[in-house]
Design a protein around this motif. Structure first.
Motif, PDB file in Angstrom:
ATOM      1  N   GLN A  33       8.855  -3.238  -5.910  1.00 55.66           N
ATOM      2  CA  GLN A  33       9.075  -2.008  -5.150  1.00 55.66           C
ATOM      3  C   GLN A  33       8.678  -2.191  -3.691  1.00 55.66           C
ATOM      4  N   ALA A  34       7.602  -2.984  -3.491  1.00 56.33           N
ATOM      5  CA  ALA A  34       7.170  -3.257  -2.116  1.00 56.33           C
ATOM      6  C   ALA A  34       8.251  -4.050  -1.371  1.00 56.33           C
ATOM      7  N   LEU A  35       8.936  -4.909  -2.116  1.00 54.82           N
ATOM      8  CA  LEU A  35       9.983  -5.738  -1.519  1.00 54.82           C
ATOM      9  C   LEU A  35      11.061  -4.877  -0.867  1.00 54.82           C
ATOM     10  N   VAL A  36      11.476  -3.815  -1.571  1.00 49.55           N
ATOM     11  CA  VAL A  36      12.496  -2.912  -1.028  1.00 49.55           C
ATOM     12  C   VAL A  36      12.003  -2.285   0.274  1.00 49.55           C
ATOM     13  N   ILE A  37      10.713  -1.931   0.298  1.00 49.81           N
ATOM     14  CA  ILE A  37      10.160  -1.266   1.475  1.00 49.81           C
ATOM     15  C   ILE A  37      10.052  -2.225   2.655  1.00 49.81           C
ATOM     16  N   MET A  38       9.685  -3.492   2.371  1.00 54.18           N
ATOM     17  CA  MET A  38       9.376  -4.395   3.485  1.00 54.18           C
ATOM     18  C   MET A  38      10.584  -5.155   4.034  1.00 54.18           C
ATOM     19  N   GLN A  63       0.802  -1.217   0.000  1.00 58.62           N
ATOM     20  CA  GLN A  63       0.000   0.000   0.000  1.00 58.62           C
ATOM     21  C   GLN A  63       0.836   1.269   0.000  1.00 58.62           C
ATOM     22  N   SER A  64       2.114   1.135   0.364  1.00 59.55           N
ATOM     23  CA  SER A  64       2.916   2.352   0.386  1.00 59.55           C
ATOM     24  C   SER A  64       3.687   2.563  -0.919  1.00 59.55           C
ATOM     25  N   VAL A  65       3.476   1.669  -1.910  1.00 59.59           N
ATOM     26  CA  VAL A  65       4.038   1.940  -3.242  1.00 59.59           C
ATOM     27  C   VAL A  65       3.244   3.106  -3.835  1.00 59.59           C
ATOM     28  N   PRO A  66       3.943   4.153  -4.318  1.00 57.44           N
ATOM     29  CA  PRO A  66       3.236   5.367  -4.762  1.00 57.44           C
ATOM     30  C   PRO A  66       2.111   5.080  -5.761  1.00 57.44           C
ATOM     31  N   ARG A  67       1.028   5.822  -5.612  1.00 57.95           N
ATOM     32  CA  ARG A  67      -0.175   5.684  -6.425  1.00 57.95           C
ATOM     33  C   ARG A  67       0.165   5.719  -7.930  1.00 57.95           C
ATOM     34  N   GLY A  68       1.085   6.604  -8.276  1.00 59.00           N
ATOM     35  CA  GLY A  68       1.442   6.780  -9.684  1.00 59.00           C
ATOM     36  C   GLY A  68       1.928   5.500 -10.344  1.00 59.00           C
ATOM     37  N   GLN A  69       2.576   4.640  -9.572  1.00 58.33           N
ATOM     38  CA  GLN A  69       3.071   3.370 -10.104  1.00 58.33           C
ATOM     39  C   GLN A  69       1.912   2.466 -10.509  1.00 58.33           C
ATOM     40  N   TRP A  70       0.864   2.471  -9.696  1.00 58.53           N
ATOM     41  CA  TRP A  70      -0.323   1.660 -10.011  1.00 58.53           C
ATOM     42  C   TRP A  70      -0.955   2.204 -11.284  1.00 58.53           C
ATOM     43  N   GLU A  71      -1.086   3.560 -11.325  1.00 64.28           N
ATOM     44  CA  GLU A  71      -1.736   4.194 -12.470  1.00 64.28           C
ATOM     45  C   GLU A  71      -0.937   3.956 -13.746  1.00 64.28           C
ATOM     46  N   ALA A  72       0.394   4.006 -13.607  1.00 67.23           N
ATOM     47  CA  ALA A  72       1.246   3.750 -14.780  1.00 67.23           C
ATOM     48  C   ALA A  72       1.022   2.333 -15.283  1.00 67.23           C
ATOM     49  N   VAL A  94      18.811  -6.500  -3.324  1.00 63.02           N
ATOM     50  CA  VAL A  94      17.547  -6.097  -3.946  1.00 63.02           C
ATOM     51  C   VAL A  94      17.612  -4.638  -4.377  1.00 63.02           C
ATOM     52  N   ALA A  95      18.173  -3.785  -3.501  1.00 67.64           N
ATOM     53  CA  ALA A  95      18.274  -2.372  -3.845  1.00 67.64           C
ATOM     54  C   ALA A  95      19.100  -2.180  -5.117  1.00 67.64           C
ATOM     55  N   GLY A 102      13.765  -8.414   8.456  1.00 61.31           N
ATOM     56  CA  GLY A 102      14.948  -8.736   9.249  1.00 61.31           C
ATOM     57  C   GLY A 102      14.563  -9.070  10.683  1.00 61.31           C
ATOM     58  N   ASN A 103      13.679  -8.237  11.270  1.00 59.39           N
ATOM     59  CA  ASN A 103      13.210  -8.503  12.625  1.00 59.39           C
ATOM     60  C   ASN A 103      12.373  -9.767  12.681  1.00 59.39           C
ATOM     61  N   LEU A 104      11.511  -9.942  11.670  1.00 62.32           N
ATOM     62  CA  LEU A 104      10.636 -11.118  11.667  1.00 62.32           C
ATOM     63  C   LEU A 104      11.444 -12.410  11.593  1.00 62.32           C
ATOM     64  N   MET A 105      12.550 -12.394  10.842  1.00 62.27           N
ATOM     65  CA  MET A 105      13.357 -13.610  10.715  1.00 62.27           C
ATOM     66  C   MET A 105      13.990 -13.993  12.046  1.00 62.27           C
ATOM     67  N   ILE A 106      14.364 -12.984  12.841  1.00 60.86           N
ATOM     68  CA  ILE A 106      14.881 -13.289  14.177  1.00 60.86           C
ATOM     69  C   ILE A 106      13.763 -13.866  15.042  1.00 60.86           C
ATOM     70  N   GLU A 107      12.537 -13.350  14.862  1.00 61.64           N
ATOM     71  CA  GLU A 107      11.389 -13.920  15.579  1.00 61.64           C
ATOM     72  C   GLU A 107      11.158 -15.376  15.169  1.00 61.64           C
ATOM     73  N   VAL A 108      11.383 -15.679  13.879  1.00 63.69           N
ATOM     74  CA  VAL A 108      11.241 -17.066  13.408  1.00 63.69           C
ATOM     75  C   VAL A 108      12.240 -17.957  14.148  1.00 63.69           C
ATOM     76  N   LEU A 109      13.499 -17.517  14.180  1.00 58.17           N
ATOM     77  CA  LEU A 109      14.533 -18.296  14.877  1.00 58.17           C
ATOM     78  C   LEU A 109      14.131 -18.546  16.328  1.00 58.17           C
ATOM     79  N   LYS A 110      13.696 -17.466  17.018  1.00 59.23           N
ATOM     80  CA  LYS A 110      13.306 -17.599  18.418  1.00 59.23           C
ATOM     81  C   LYS A 110      12.088 -18.498  18.560  1.00 59.23           C
ATOM     82  N   GLY A 111      11.174 -18.381  17.600  1.00 60.75           N
ATOM     83  CA  GLY A 111       9.961 -19.207  17.640  1.00 60.75           C
ATOM     84  C   GLY A 111      10.266 -20.690  17.555  1.00 60.75           C
ATOM     85  N   THR A 112      11.309 -21.043  16.787  1.00 57.31           N
ATOM     86  CA  THR A 112      11.594 -22.475  16.615  1.00 57.31           C
ATOM     87  C   THR A 112      12.033 -23.128  17.930  1.00 57.31           C
TER      88      THR A 112
END
Lengths: 221, 224
Positions: free
Chosen positions: A139-144, A111-120, A214-215, A149-159
């Motif tokens: 583009q969303a991938l770069v943002i997320m 949702q935070s990918v700029p509106r113009g990209q959708w319109e394009a 990715v960047a 990174g934090n979630l992957m550490i949560e995965v490790l801890k979760g295991t």
């Protein structure tokens, strides 16, 4: 028993456990990403029932504890004829749980990918699927990625919780050694340090590398 | 044993589970109070001019945040007796969960403290206030409102992590459900009810946090 003696006696078992923890983390992480992408995109679908389904999934898995979900998958699902071996039940529970958290991250990023990209995308007459896959998601991938990174550490801890259903991971090995030797400080201390090393020198550098990779692919650097 | 839900059994075990829910809430509350105080100490330690203290506090927070809570619970529970301190499951559990969330809350406080404008410090210095006085009367009152949303999220988080205390024998919800399961060989109802009870508490709580956040933002003039 000195610490070097302790390590030479019990180190191999802790190492075996660590390998299982790494396997569980990788499998759970892959499942979490898959679930997060699916439900994150469902959450912004124009179809109401699809959105509702995603909301129900996300709220159930974020609203209850991972341990509760793990026990439920392992002890209750077999009653409905769905028997899963403990290794699979372990990473499936962790992946489904963290996938629900990831879904919100994916939704926010899309949702935070700029509106113009959708319109394009619309202007170029791309189909919705193609627009999502080729324009929005990269583009969303770069943002997320930083949040992942934090979630992957949560995965490790979760295991670590899969030890509770007797998957022979690092946590399980530590508990067993503690049960036979009572050298609690040595064994639990060593296990804590191993988890820390995996997070700090395994996951964090890998995610940083992925962010840069990715960047660069996106021409952002 | 089977996949068929028994309402009689449900009604029979519900009072026990509701009683245990009280202990779950109590554990979350005590743990959170410890975390609130210790978290502030950890956050302030990272703002002192002593580099060594700052570094230790920083590494400690990183260490706690990147290792599993369940292992920390075991560590506290089993290691303390090695040094001659016998801890009850409740004490050990509260120390472990309080410390774990203190590390998370310290990051929330840190963010809040950093959001206070530098000018506020300069004004306090020019008024000749001491550091302690300045924190108490000028900085913290401005920093804490910014912390509320983050603190709320971790309140929900600590509640959902209390089932881990069952592993050292704290008789909260998960522990009770497990006990019922082993006594009766029925796992469907107790485990499902635990999930439902958690949903009934954490969903409204999360909604409450969301509302508090929007109200706060409106009050601070961030949104109309």
């Amino acid at each position: 028993m000195t610490y070097p003696e302790f390590i030479s006696a019990h180190g191999p078992r802790l190492l075996d456990g660590t390998l299982v923890t790494i396997q569980q983390t990788i499998l759970a992480a892959l499942l979490a990403v898959l679930i997060a992408l699916t439900f994150g995109m469902m959450k912004i679908s124009p179809l109401r029932p699809v959105r509702a389904l995603a909301t129900v999934y996300i709220e159930i898995f974020r609203g209850t504890s991972l341990l509760v979900q793990l026990y439920w998958i392992f002890f209750v699902l077999p009653l409905f004829g769905l028997t899963i071996d403990k290794f699979t039940a372990g990473f499936v529970a962790v992946g489904m749980n963290l996938g629900a958290y990831g879904a919100e991250v994916v939704r926010g990023a899309i949702q935070s990918v700029p509106r113009g990209q959708w319109e394009a995308g619309v202007a170029l007459n791309l189909s919705p699927a193609r627009r999502m896959w080729r324009i929005i998601l990269p583009q969303a991938l770069v943002i997320m990625l930083p949040a992942w990174g934090n979630l992957m550490i949560e995965v490790l801890k979760g295991t670590a919780l899969v030890a509770m259903i007797s998957v022979a991971d690092l946590m399980f090995a530590a508990r067993q050694i503690n049960g036979t030797t009572y050298l609690s400080a040595q064994v639990f201390g060593t296990a804590l340090v191993i988890y820390y090393v995996l997070a700090r020198f395994g996951i964090t550098p890998f995610m940083r590398w992925l962010e840069r990779f990715v960047a660069r692919r996106m021409g952002r650097v | 044993m089977g996949g068929n839900w028994s309402w009689d059994f449900t009604l029979q075990i519900l009072p026990r589970l509701i009683e245990a829910t009280g202990y779950t809430l109590l554990a979350a509350l005590i743990g959170y109070l410890i975390a609130m105080v210790l978290g502030l100490v950890l956050a302030l330690a990272q703002r002192t001019p002593w580099r060594v203290l700052t570094l230790i506090a920083r590494e400690f927070v990183e260490f706690i945040r990147s290792t599993p809570l369940i292992l920390q619970i075991f560590f506290v529970f089993y290691v303390a007796p090695q040094f001659g301190v016998r801890l009850s499951p409740w004490t050990a559990g509260m120390i472990a969960i309080g410390l774990h969330y203190a590390a998370y809350l310290s990051e929330v406080y840190r963010g809040g403290l950093e959001s206070v404008e530098k000018g506020q410090w300069e004004a306090a210095t020019s008024l000749n206030l001491g550091t302690a006085h300045c924190y108490r009367r000028i900085i913290l009152p401005q920093a804490l409102p910014n912390c509320i949303p983050g603190m709320g999220n971790y309140l929900v988080g600590i509640l959902k992590d209390t089932p881990m205390l069952s592993v050292i024998g704290v008789a909260e919800l998960m522990h009770t459900a497990n006990a019922i399961g082993t006594e009766t060989y029925r796992f469907l109802e107790p485990f499902t009810l635990v999930g439902l009870i958690f949903l009934c508490i954490s969903l409204p709580l999360a909604e409450l946090v969301r509302r508090a956040e929007t109200r706060l933002r409106r009050k601070l003039g961030l949104v109309k």
